[in-house]
Motif scaffolding. Structure first.
Motif, mmCIF file in Angstrom:
data_model
loop_
_atom_site.group_PDB
_atom_site.id
_atom_site.type_symbol
_atom_site.label_atom_id
_atom_site.label_comp_id
_atom_site.label_asym_id
_atom_site.label_seq_id
_atom_site.Cartn_x
_atom_site.Cartn_y
_atom_site.Cartn_z
ATOM 1 N N TYR A 140 12.287 -20.416 -12.649
ATOM 2 C CA TYR A 140 11.426 -21.570 -12.337
ATOM 3 C C TYR A 140 10.074 -21.396 -13.016
ATOM 4 O O TYR A 140 9.438 -20.354 -12.904
ATOM 5 N N THR A 141 9.661 -22.453 -13.742
ATOM 6 C CA THR A 141 8.417 -22.331 -14.494
ATOM 7 C C THR A 141 7.636 -23.646 -14.469
ATOM 8 O O THR A 141 7.963 -24.563 -13.714
ATOM 9 N N ASP A 142 6.603 -23.722 -15.320
ATOM 10 C CA ASP A 142 5.698 -24.877 -15.258
ATOM 11 C C ASP A 142 6.034 -25.968 -16.268
ATOM 12 O O ASP A 142 5.238 -26.848 -16.523
ATOM 13 N N VAL A 143 7.207 -25.879 -16.909
ATOM 14 C CA VAL A 143 7.666 -26.944 -17.811
ATOM 15 C C VAL A 143 9.097 -27.332 -17.419
ATOM 16 O O VAL A 143 9.740 -26.626 -16.652
ATOM 17 N N VAL A 175 13.466 -25.416 -21.612
ATOM 18 C CA VAL A 175 13.184 -24.936 -22.956
ATOM 19 C C VAL A 175 13.049 -26.160 -23.865
ATOM 20 O O VAL A 175 13.923 -27.020 -23.882
ATOM 21 N N PHE A 176 11.969 -26.217 -24.599
ATOM 22 C CA PHE A 176 11.707 -27.343 -25.497
ATOM 23 C C PHE A 176 11.992 -26.941 -26.938
ATOM 24 O O PHE A 176 12.097 -25.754 -27.261
ATOM 25 N N THR A 177 12.053 -27.959 -27.811
ATOM 26 C CA THR A 177 12.289 -27.697 -29.235
ATOM 27 C C THR A 177 11.176 -26.841 -29.837
ATOM 28 O O THR A 177 11.399 -26.139 -30.810
ATOM 29 N N THR A 178 9.991 -26.918 -29.250
ATOM 30 C CA THR A 178 8.928 -25.952 -29.545
ATOM 31 C C THR A 178 7.935 -26.061 -28.410
ATOM 32 O O THR A 178 8.085 -26.895 -27.518
ATOM 33 N N ASP A 179 6.906 -25.217 -28.400
ATOM 34 C CA ASP A 179 5.964 -25.222 -27.282
ATOM 35 C C ASP A 179 5.381 -26.628 -27.082
ATOM 36 O O ASP A 179 4.682 -27.129 -27.961
ATOM 37 N N PRO A 180 5.663 -27.270 -25.949
ATOM 38 C CA PRO A 180 5.159 -28.630 -25.743
ATOM 39 C C PRO A 180 3.632 -28.694 -25.716
ATOM 40 O O PRO A 180 3.053 -29.753 -25.910
ATOM 41 N N ARG A 181 2.994 -27.557 -25.498
ATOM 42 C CA ARG A 181 1.526 -27.561 -25.539
ATOM 43 C C ARG A 181 1.025 -27.671 -26.974
ATOM 44 O O ARG A 181 -0.079 -28.125 -27.223
ATOM 45 N N ALA A 182 1.849 -27.210 -27.935
ATOM 46 C CA ALA A 182 1.432 -27.254 -29.338
ATOM 47 C C ALA A 182 1.878 -28.544 -30.014
ATOM 48 O O ALA A 182 1.178 -29.076 -30.879
ATOM 49 N N GLN A 227 16.468 -16.245 -8.093
ATOM 50 C CA GLN A 227 15.490 -17.287 -8.448
ATOM 51 C C GLN A 227 14.180 -16.616 -8.819
ATOM 52 O O GLN A 227 13.573 -15.936 -8.002
ATOM 53 N N LYS A 228 13.758 -16.814 -10.063
ATOM 54 C CA LYS A 228 12.495 -16.207 -10.509
ATOM 55 C C LYS A 228 11.394 -17.264 -10.556
ATOM 56 O O LYS A 228 11.613 -18.359 -11.080
ATOM 57 N N PHE A 229 10.235 -16.913 -10.020
ATOM 58 C CA PHE A 229 9.100 -17.838 -10.053
ATOM 59 C C PHE A 229 7.972 -17.241 -10.885
ATOM 60 O O PHE A 229 7.490 -16.150 -10.584
ATOM 61 N N GLY A 230 7.558 -17.954 -11.920
ATOM 62 C CA GLY A 230 6.476 -17.499 -12.778
ATOM 63 C C GLY A 230 5.131 -17.682 -12.106
ATOM 64 O O GLY A 230 5.022 -18.327 -11.053
ATOM 65 N N GLY A 231 4.095 -17.122 -12.725
ATOM 66 C CA GLY A 231 2.753 -17.092 -12.139
ATOM 67 C C GLY A 231 2.224 -18.447 -11.691
ATOM 68 O O GLY A 231 1.723 -18.589 -10.567
ATOM 69 N N THR A 232 2.359 -19.460 -12.551
ATOM 70 C CA THR A 232 1.801 -20.767 -12.172
ATOM 71 C C THR A 232 2.582 -21.381 -11.020
ATOM 72 O O THR A 232 2.042 -22.207 -10.293
HETATM 73 P P1 ADP Z 1 5.850 -18.389 -16.318
HETATM 74 O O1 ADP Z 1 4.522 -17.998 -15.773
HETATM 75 O O2 ADP Z 1 6.598 -19.337 -15.455
HETATM 76 O O3 ADP Z 1 6.669 -17.212 -16.736
HETATM 77 P P2 ADP Z 1 5.134 -18.852 -19.072
HETATM 78 O O4 ADP Z 1 3.717 -19.257 -19.288
HETATM 79 O O5 ADP Z 1 5.493 -17.447 -19.344
HETATM 80 O O6 ADP Z 1 5.531 -19.271 -17.584
HETATM 81 O O7 ADP Z 1 6.125 -19.789 -19.897
HETATM 82 C C1 ADP Z 1 6.023 -21.182 -19.813
HETATM 83 C C2 ADP Z 1 5.174 -21.706 -20.959
HETATM 84 O O8 ADP Z 1 5.800 -21.387 -22.192
HETATM 85 C C3 ADP Z 1 5.033 -23.204 -20.992
HETATM 86 O O9 ADP Z 1 3.933 -23.641 -20.228
HETATM 87 C C4 ADP Z 1 4.889 -23.521 -22.476
HETATM 88 O O10 ADP Z 1 3.575 -23.840 -22.836
HETATM 89 C C5 ADP Z 1 5.273 -22.233 -23.185
HETATM 90 N N1 ADP Z 1 6.300 -22.422 -24.231
HETATM 91 C C6 ADP Z 1 6.293 -21.850 -25.458
HETATM 92 N N2 ADP Z 1 7.363 -22.211 -26.167
HETATM 93 C C7 ADP Z 1 8.102 -23.019 -25.378
HETATM 94 C C8 ADP Z 1 9.336 -23.703 -25.539
HETATM 95 N N3 ADP Z 1 10.039 -23.612 -26.668
HETATM 96 N N4 ADP Z 1 9.801 -24.426 -24.504
HETATM 97 C C9 ADP Z 1 9.108 -24.506 -23.345
HETATM 98 N N5 ADP Z 1 7.938 -23.898 -23.144
HETATM 99 C C10 ADP Z 1 7.417 -23.164 -24.135
#
Ligand code: ADP
Ligand code: ASP
Ligand code: MG
Length: 594
Positions: A172-175, A178-185, A6-11
């Motif tokens: 494990y991450t903050d979204v 995997v989305f069709t593209t970066d949900p922040r964009a 189980q990997k946990f990212g920074g956030t």
């Molecule tokens: P972690 O610290 O958990 O490794 P990252 O910041 O490296 O997290 O990755 C998660 C982020 O990647 C999300 O918050 C999102 O904004 C970004 N992101 C970019 N492209 C995608 C995508 N196709 N699907 C989901 N997230 C994406």
């Protein structure tokens, strides 16, 4: 007993509360009867803060000291996580990369993993402990601390899962996944439930920040199924495996800060590409969107893109290449962004490129460069329009909708997949089993395609819509286009080249003739038979040595290159038809696949 990584990212470990939540998740998994290895990143923005601090004390910090510094972020995090697990009444031990035995090469800041000894981890697991491992770091043969590159904890997790033959590797991450593209964009981006290794590898290497692209190489090589999951709820996230959703385009990626570099007035002879790739590879610069304009008056011109951060180093390497070649100039441009569409369905559908170009030209976005490979299309646009471009393409492919939609332009599903399908899984396994070092280059196959012809359209008006017109006409004519490259030369004229089945050449030429009839000065050239040579494998573009070896082999055989396309899973070149078999033999030898 099964092992779960189980990997946990920074956030996901940024605060005490989140650390406790991560610890609880691992404890629950353990209590459900699994052995658990956690891989943890530095908390919150810790790594960024350390980078900034280093830049404040030194204009050019030593890369060794940088790795020593950055590795501390993960060390802090694992200790805290282990303490939180103790607080929940379970046994846990935190370990650094060195303590685990993650041995890397000595390339500070982008070290590659050579081997992992799993004895120590297994010992702790068998003693009933949860192992909390530092992500992102290792040690070299001289015990120097190294790091794997930003975002590298994903790679640590996948590599550990491979080495331990874990049943599952959860990221494990903050979204939500995997989305069709970066949900922040793009707020309309949709979470996908399944994506294939190849698609994810392309997306990650083309700029999707959600996963470190090298982690997907590991996952594919060693067949580790990955699940990207939210750390803030119990939803299932996205499964990355051999399967994908049945869509033509699965996702989009954007690399905002790109630069383009042109080497012009080069001698048109075999070896030009070899010299360029060798100089780039020596500095580990991954180049993309490589375009060689069809030579005019005996002079060749090569253009490619690099991340803007690598530009200074690239220009030094390019100057060295020009010097070696004995003639030529180097020019570069910034303020460009690369937008890419990726999907396995492109293998069997026509009209995908036309649809993408139409979405862009409808927004009056000009395409400065285009390259394609089997499962991706990349375009280079002015940075001021990159967000509009991403949104337009996302809408154009209706990616926000969960039901698959075929492209509106062209014949839709083509009867037969293009000649070059995905590589043979058994052969890949055989090559992986011979790997001496975990991150070694994998080239599993060389292919020769003798079914294609080349068509080029020259002097195209350099305005939004020109390529849409060409590829809409071609798709409506049901021509199955394979490779596409387009570039704007320094005279401001655009040129596009494509490969099409030999059997469709006459028809394609007729379609194109009508299409360009009112463009003054535009001309068409073609070659009725060309040979397409490909090498297939994993991580081919990011491992800069593959291009070098490929172009060296062809140059040594005296073979000139007409077109190139590169991706992480395949690198292809177009050469004269009579040189195909000879090139094929040279490549087989160069990659030891005889
Ligand atoms: P972690 O610290 O958990 O490794 P990252 O910041 O490296 O997290 O990755 C998660 C982020 O990647 C999300 O918050 C999102 O904004 C970004 N992101 C970019 N492209 C995608 C995508 N196709 N699907 C989901 N997230 C994406
Ligand atoms: N902490 C490192 C970084 O921020 C590694 C990672 O998070 O994966 O890049
Ligand atoms: Mg990450």
């Amino acid at each position: 007993m099964s092992i779960v990584v189980q990997k946990f990212g920074g956030t996901s470990v940024a605060t005490a509360e989140k650390i406790r939540a991560a610890a609880q998740r691992a404890v629950n998994t353990k209590r459900a009867g699994h052995q658990v290895v956690m891989v943890v990143s530095a908390r919150g923005h810790k790594t960024d803060e350390l980078v900034r601090l280093a830049e404040e004390v030194s204009a050019k910090p030593s890369t060794r000291e940088m790795d020593m510094l950055l590795s501390t972020g993960e060390q802090e995090a694992v200790a805290l996580v282990a303490m939180a697990i103790h607080g929940l009444g379970e046994k846990a031990v935190s370990l650094t990369g060195g303590q685990i035995g993650i041995v890397t090469d000595s390339t500070y800041s982008k070290a590659r993993i050579r081997s992992i000894s799993n004895d120590r981890i297994k010992g702790h697991l068998n003693a009933g402990e949860i192992v909390v491992a530092c992500g992102f770091q290792g040690i070299d043969d001289d015990f120097n601390i190294t790091t794997l590159g930003r975002g590298g904890s994903d790679t640590t997790a996948t590599a550990l899962a491979a080495a331990l033959e874990a049943d599952e590797c959860e990221i494990y991450t903050d979204v939500e996944g995997v989305f069709t593209t970066d949900p922040r964009a793009v707020s309309a981006a949709r979470k996908v439930s399944e994506i294939s290794y190849d698609e994810m590898l392309e997306l990650a290497s083309l700029g999707a920040g959600v996963m470190h692209s090298r982690s997907i190489e590991f996952a594919k090589k060693f067949r580790v199924p990955l699940r990207v999951r939210p750390s803030f709820n119990n939803n299932a996230g996205t499964l990355i495996s051999n399967r994908s959703e049945d869509r033509v385009v699965t996702g989009l990626a954007m690399a905002k800060n790109e630069a383009r570099v042109t080497l012009g007035d080069l001698p048109d002879q075999p070896g030009v590409m070899k010299t360029i790739f060798t100089n780039m590879s020596a500095r580990k610069i991954p180049i993309d969107m490589v375009i060689q304009n069809v030579a005019v008056s005996g002079k060749a011109e090569v253009t490619f893109t690099v991340p803007e951060g690598d530009l200074a180093e690239t220009l030094t390497a390019a100057e060295a290449a020009v010097k070696e070649l004995g003639a030529g100039f180097v020019r570069s441009g910034t303020h460009v962004s690369k937008v890419s569409a990726v999907g396995s369905g492109m293998l069997t559908h026509s009209g995908v490129a036309a649809q993408m170009f139409k979405s862009l030209s409808d927004q009056k976005i000009n395409l400065e460069m285009i390259t394609t490979s089997e499962i991706k299309i990349s375009v280079l646009v002015d940075r001021s329009r990159c967000d509009d471009a991403l949104l337009a393409v996302h809408r154009g492919f209706q990616l926000e909708q969960s039901t698959a939609v075929a492209p509106a332009i062209g014949a839709g599903q083509v009867a037969t997949a293009r000649a070059s399908g995905p590589e043979n899984a058994d052969r890949l396994e055989a090559v992986v089993s011979r790997l001496a070092s975990m991150e070694d280059i994998v080239v599993s196959e060389v292919l020769l395609d003798e079914t294609q012809a080349r068509v080029s359209v020259h002097n195209i008006p350099d305005v939004p819509g020109s390529c849409t017109r060409i590829f809409t006409a071609v798709a409506n004519g049901e021509v199955v286009v394979d490779m596409i490259v387009q570039n704007v030369s320094h005279s401001g004229q655009a040129q596009v080249s494509m490969t099409v089945p030999r059997t469709q050449l006459e028809h394609c030429l007729k379609v194109l003739k009508t299409c360009i009839a009112d463009w003054s000065g535009a001309t068409i050239t073609s070659e009725p038979a060309i040979a397409k040579l490909s090498v297939a494998g994993i991580g081919l573009r990011t491992h800069t040595g593959v291009g070098e070896r490929l172009f060296r082999a062809l140059a040594d055989a005296g073979i000139n290159i007409q077109m190139i396309n590169t991706s992480e899973i395949r690198m292809s070149v177009v050469v004269a038809t009579n040189q195909g078999p000879q090139g094929y033999a040279a490549l087989k030898q160069a990659f030891h696949l005889e």
